[in-house]
Design a protein around this motif. Structure first.
Motif, mmCIF file in Angstrom:
data_model
loop_
_atom_site.group_PDB
_atom_site.id
_atom_site.type_symbol
_atom_site.label_atom_id
_atom_site.label_comp_id
_atom_site.label_asym_id
_atom_site.label_seq_id
_atom_site.Cartn_x
_atom_site.Cartn_y
_atom_site.Cartn_z
ATOM 1 N N LYS A 11 0.687 -1.611 0.056
ATOM 2 C CA LYS A 11 -0.422 0.121 -0.137
ATOM 3 C C LYS A 11 1.109 1.221 -0.060
ATOM 4 N N LYS A 12 1.677 1.495 0.917
ATOM 5 C CA LYS A 12 2.671 2.500 0.441
ATOM 6 C C LYS A 12 3.731 2.721 -0.511
ATOM 7 N N SER A 13 3.642 1.509 -0.837
ATOM 8 C CA SER A 13 4.401 1.461 -2.255
ATOM 9 C C SER A 13 3.712 2.067 -3.622
ATOM 10 N N GLN A 14 2.518 1.898 -3.438
ATOM 11 C CA GLN A 14 1.432 1.830 -3.799
ATOM 12 C C GLN A 14 1.082 3.606 -4.096
ATOM 13 N N LYS A 15 0.986 3.880 -2.938
ATOM 14 C CA LYS A 15 0.852 5.553 -2.830
ATOM 15 C C LYS A 15 2.134 5.846 -2.787
ATOM 16 N N LYS A 16 3.355 6.390 -3.258
ATOM 17 C CA LYS A 16 4.501 6.586 -3.485
ATOM 18 C C LYS A 16 4.419 6.294 -4.787
ATOM 19 N N LYS A 17 4.097 5.655 -6.118
ATOM 20 C CA LYS A 17 4.085 5.496 -6.814
ATOM 21 C C LYS A 17 2.691 6.209 -7.369
ATOM 22 N N THR A 18 1.512 7.181 -6.512
ATOM 23 C CA THR A 18 1.167 7.291 -7.548
ATOM 24 C C THR A 18 1.295 8.658 -7.300
ATOM 25 N N GLN A 19 1.820 8.979 -5.843
ATOM 26 C CA GLN A 19 2.405 10.781 -5.435
ATOM 27 C C GLN A 19 3.398 10.779 -6.824
ATOM 28 N N LYS A 20 3.840 9.805 -6.855
ATOM 29 C CA LYS A 20 5.165 10.476 -8.001
ATOM 30 C C LYS A 20 5.119 11.133 -9.964
ATOM 31 N N ILE A 21 3.473 9.934 -9.797
ATOM 32 C CA ILE A 21 2.960 10.331 -11.001
ATOM 33 C C ILE A 21 2.222 11.545 -10.793
ATOM 34 N N ILE A 22 2.039 11.646 -9.438
ATOM 35 C CA ILE A 22 0.839 12.979 -9.383
ATOM 36 C C ILE A 22 1.680 14.093 -10.011
ATOM 37 N N ILE A 23 2.859 14.312 -9.353
ATOM 38 C CA ILE A 23 3.725 15.013 -9.238
ATOM 39 C C ILE A 23 4.672 15.471 -10.688
ATOM 40 N N PHE A 24 4.857 14.186 -11.315
ATOM 41 C CA PHE A 24 5.259 14.396 -12.874
ATOM 42 C C PHE A 24 3.726 15.273 -13.666
ATOM 43 N N ALA A 25 2.329 14.969 -12.618
ATOM 44 C CA ALA A 25 1.486 15.382 -13.700
ATOM 45 C C ALA A 25 1.468 16.894 -13.568
ATOM 46 N N ILE A 26 2.133 17.489 -12.295
ATOM 47 C CA ILE A 26 1.999 18.603 -12.138
ATOM 48 C C ILE A 26 2.876 19.237 -12.794
ATOM 49 N N LEU A 27 3.560 18.763 -13.142
ATOM 50 C CA LEU A 27 5.080 19.409 -13.541
ATOM 51 C C LEU A 27 4.657 19.719 -15.024
ATOM 52 N N LEU A 28 4.219 18.670 -16.023
ATOM 53 C CA LEU A 28 4.103 18.463 -17.549
ATOM 54 C C LEU A 28 3.022 19.593 -17.331
ATOM 55 N N ILE A 29 2.301 19.691 -17.017
ATOM 56 C CA ILE A 29 1.129 20.801 -17.055
ATOM 57 C C ILE A 29 1.848 22.177 -16.702
ATOM 58 N N SER A 30 2.587 22.472 -15.822
ATOM 59 C CA SER A 30 4.014 23.228 -15.452
ATOM 60 C C SER A 30 4.874 23.702 -16.227
ATOM 61 N N LEU A 31 5.293 22.994 -17.167
ATOM 62 C CA LEU A 31 6.144 23.140 -18.782
ATOM 63 C C LEU A 31 4.998 23.437 -19.620
ATOM 64 N N ILE A 32 3.756 23.130 -20.283
ATOM 65 C CA ILE A 32 3.018 24.382 -20.883
ATOM 66 C C ILE A 32 2.377 25.365 -20.404
ATOM 67 N N PHE A 33 2.480 26.174 -19.638
ATOM 68 C CA PHE A 33 1.510 27.297 -18.471
ATOM 69 C C PHE A 33 2.658 28.027 -19.174
ATOM 70 N N VAL A 34 4.657 27.444 -18.348
ATOM 71 C CA VAL A 34 5.340 28.313 -18.600
ATOM 72 C C VAL A 34 5.604 28.926 -19.618
#
Length: 358
Positions: A11-34
């Motif tokens: 569960k902890k491993s899956q949670k960390k993986k999900t968090q990383k995916i969310i952060i990466f998605a935020i970075l991609l959105i930030s890239l488009i915005f900048v």
């Protein structure tokens, strides 16, 4: 009990993986915005909705906006994106290769070597028959810049790697890399001493760093070189992970260390050399970006770090370009000054954090 612990770990491993995916998605959105902000702001402010309309093939309210976006700002923004990704990934490879958190294409002398190669080309134009011939064929001249910068970068990094076989201390190796950078800078200074004023001015302007000098014709060369280098970098994920274990352990696990080092050197040289050729010696990005990504994702796995570093590098390069334009002003700051102001606090944090950890 063991089953319950196993479930909790999953569960902890899956949670960390999900968090990383969310952060990466935020970075991609930030890239488009900048990216859009970099297109919108400058000496002439263009609303973001108009920028999007132009990118989608529509006509802007003012005809001049189409020209500004498509001819000037879009190639500049694309260049910043490619440069940030290339320098970030190049720095990540160098830090892993030398096991030094302060290693990077600029600090270890790669960019200085690339600068020497470019100086030889720039200062030779209009002073020799070959230089005049190259100047008449812009596309060949661009290719000559990339080749010269790559060879110069590869030469200096090859010397650093050769020295690394005889020097065990990473800080000593770092100092020797800086000395090589100073030596190449001295050669450039000698070349400048025997050059004409217009050539000196042209070279000095190049050293300030800029993403705005790349045209669509030059992009035909720059983009494929950088994209190919990034693709090759992704293929080095597993070898770079093995190198983190040390040379002996990596060899035990079947890695051909010398051959892998050669390809990593070549790839890092191409990435740093191509960007230096067209944009000038851009400092700090190659050192700063890998540290930001390691801290953000809390991992040393290069399968994760390489794409993340590419995106984060692009974001910081676009942000630096945006700041250098001073939105709403006619003034343009030297790009290297902006990257230094962004990167210096982070590099200082790395040094102080390592000192505190000892």
């Amino acid at each position: 009990m063991f089953i319950r612990k196993g479930r909790n770990y999953k569960k902890k491993s899956q949670k960390k993986k999900t968090q990383k995916i969310i952060i990466f998605a935020i970075l991609l959105i930030s890239l488009i915005f900048v990216f859009l902000l970099d297109l919108a702001f400058g000496s002439v402010h263009i609303p973001i909705q108009e920028v999007i309309n132009i990118l989608l093939g529509g006509e802007a309210i003012k005809a001049s906006w189409n020209t500004i976006i498509l001819k000037f700002r879009l190639p500049k923004a694309l260049t910043a994106t490619l440069a940030g990704a290339a320098l970030g990934v190049s720095g990540l490879q160098m830090q892993t290769l030398f096991k030094n958190p302060l290693a990077g294409p600029f600090i270890l002398g790669i960019s200085s070597g690339a600068s020497l190669g470019v100086a030889l080309i720039v200062l030779a134009v209009n002073t020799t028959a070959m230089g005049a011939l190259l100047a008449n064929f812009g596309i060949i001249n661009d290719l000559a810049l990339v080749i010269a910068a790559t060879l110069g970068a590869g030469l200096v990094l090859g010397m650093v790697l050769l020295i690394s076989h005889h020097v065990a201390d990473s800080m000593t190796l770092l100092i020797l890399g800086l000395l090589l950078g100073y030596a190449t800078s001295a050669i450039v200074s000698i070349l400048l001493q025997f050059s004409e004023n217009n050539q000196i001015q042209s070279y000095l302007q190049w050293t300030f760093g800029s993403f705005g000098g790349v045209t669509w014709r030059q992009m035909i060369i720059l983009a494929p070189v950088v994209l190919l280098g990034l693709i090759v970098s992704s293929l080095f994920s597993k070898p770079l992970n093995l190198m983190l274990l040390g040379q002996t352990q990596a060899q035990t696990l079947g890695l051909a260390v010398q051959k892998t080092r050669f390809w990593i050197i070549g790839n890092a040289s191409i990435l740093a050399g191509a960007i230096t050729a067209f944009c000038g010696p851009i400092g700090f990005l190659g050192v700063v970006v890998p540290h930001l990504c390691r801290s953000l994702f809390k991992t040393a796995d290069h399968k994760i770090l390489i794409p993340v570093v590419a995106v984060m590098g692009a974001i910081l390069a676009l942000f630096a370009d945006l700041l250098s334009q001073l939105p709403g002003s006619q003034s343009v700051l030297p790009l290297n000054s902006v990257t230094a102001l962004i990167g210096t606090p982070i590099v200082m944090w790395v040094i102080l954090y390592r000192h505190r950890s000892i």
